[in-house]
Design a protein around this motif. Sequence first.
Motif, PDB file in Angstrom:
ATOM      1  N   MET A   1     -16.551  -1.131  46.353  1.00  0.00           N
ATOM      2  CA  MET A   1     -16.946  -0.732  45.135  1.00  0.00           C
ATOM      3  C   MET A   1     -15.837   0.574  44.875  1.00  0.00           C
ATOM      4  N   ILE A   2     -15.187   0.436  43.555  1.00  0.00           N
ATOM      5  CA  ILE A   2     -14.064   1.371  43.037  1.00  0.00           C
ATOM      6  C   ILE A   2     -14.602   1.845  41.812  1.00  0.00           C
ATOM      7  N   ARG A   3     -14.954   3.326  41.509  1.00  0.00           N
ATOM      8  CA  ARG A   3     -15.508   3.822  40.317  1.00  0.00           C
ATOM      9  C   ARG A   3     -14.763   5.067  40.069  1.00  0.00           C
ATOM     10  N   ASP A   4     -14.574   5.167  38.475  1.00  0.00           N
ATOM     11  CA  ASP A   4     -13.515   6.319  38.032  1.00  0.00           C
ATOM     12  C   ASP A   4     -14.637   7.472  37.854  1.00  0.00           C
ATOM     13  N   SER A   5     -14.219   8.462  37.350  1.00  0.00           N
ATOM     14  CA  SER A   5     -15.056   9.879  37.166  1.00  0.00           C
ATOM     15  C   SER A   5     -16.047   9.790  36.165  1.00  0.00           C
ATOM     16  N   LYS A   6     -15.845   8.629  35.206  1.00  0.00           N
ATOM     17  CA  LYS A   6     -16.903   8.450  34.106  1.00  0.00           C
ATOM     18  C   LYS A   6     -17.902   7.580  34.763  1.00  0.00           C
ATOM     19  N   GLY A   7     -17.891   7.159  35.786  1.00  0.00           N
ATOM     20  CA  GLY A   7     -18.839   6.181  36.341  1.00  0.00           C
ATOM     21  C   GLY A   7     -18.604   4.681  35.924  1.00  0.00           C
ATOM     22  N   HIS A   8     -17.221   4.206  35.454  1.00  0.00           N
ATOM     23  CA  HIS A   8     -17.106   2.960  35.281  1.00  0.00           C
ATOM     24  C   HIS A   8     -16.592   2.162  36.655  1.00  0.00           C
TER      25      HIS A   8
END
Length: 147
Positions: A1-8
Amino acid sequence: MIRDSKGHILSQKDSITKGKFSFVTDTYDNFEVCFISRVPPERRGVSQDVTLDIKIGIEAKNYEGIGEAAKLKPVEMELKRLEDLSEAIVQDFTMMRKREEEMRDTNESTNNRVLFFSIFSMVCLLGLATWQVLYLRRYFKAKKLIE
């Protein structure tokens, strides 16, 4: 899973043992990559190797696929790669110039604050020293130790 700093969540795959994954973003951000190892009970204790090769920017482009889709010759494909590389270098220099300007502004602001703080400190110290001299002079005159 890859997630950005905003949680998306940008990419999520299940039951993957091998492959290439990519995602595109327009913003510069920090990304979190998460691996979950689900090992059958009979294979527990056996070491596993996980290799992660992250490519960003110009490195991530697949020029073979672009060349095949546009029916480009190898020389044209190499020229396209070099053109993209030079554009990436120009963008990096632009970003470095912007960051240098921001750092210079921060440095000048800090220098001004230190200057005003030191002037304020000097005025306070001079005021305190003057008050001490006047106070001690009055005190000694009141005790008649000096004329």
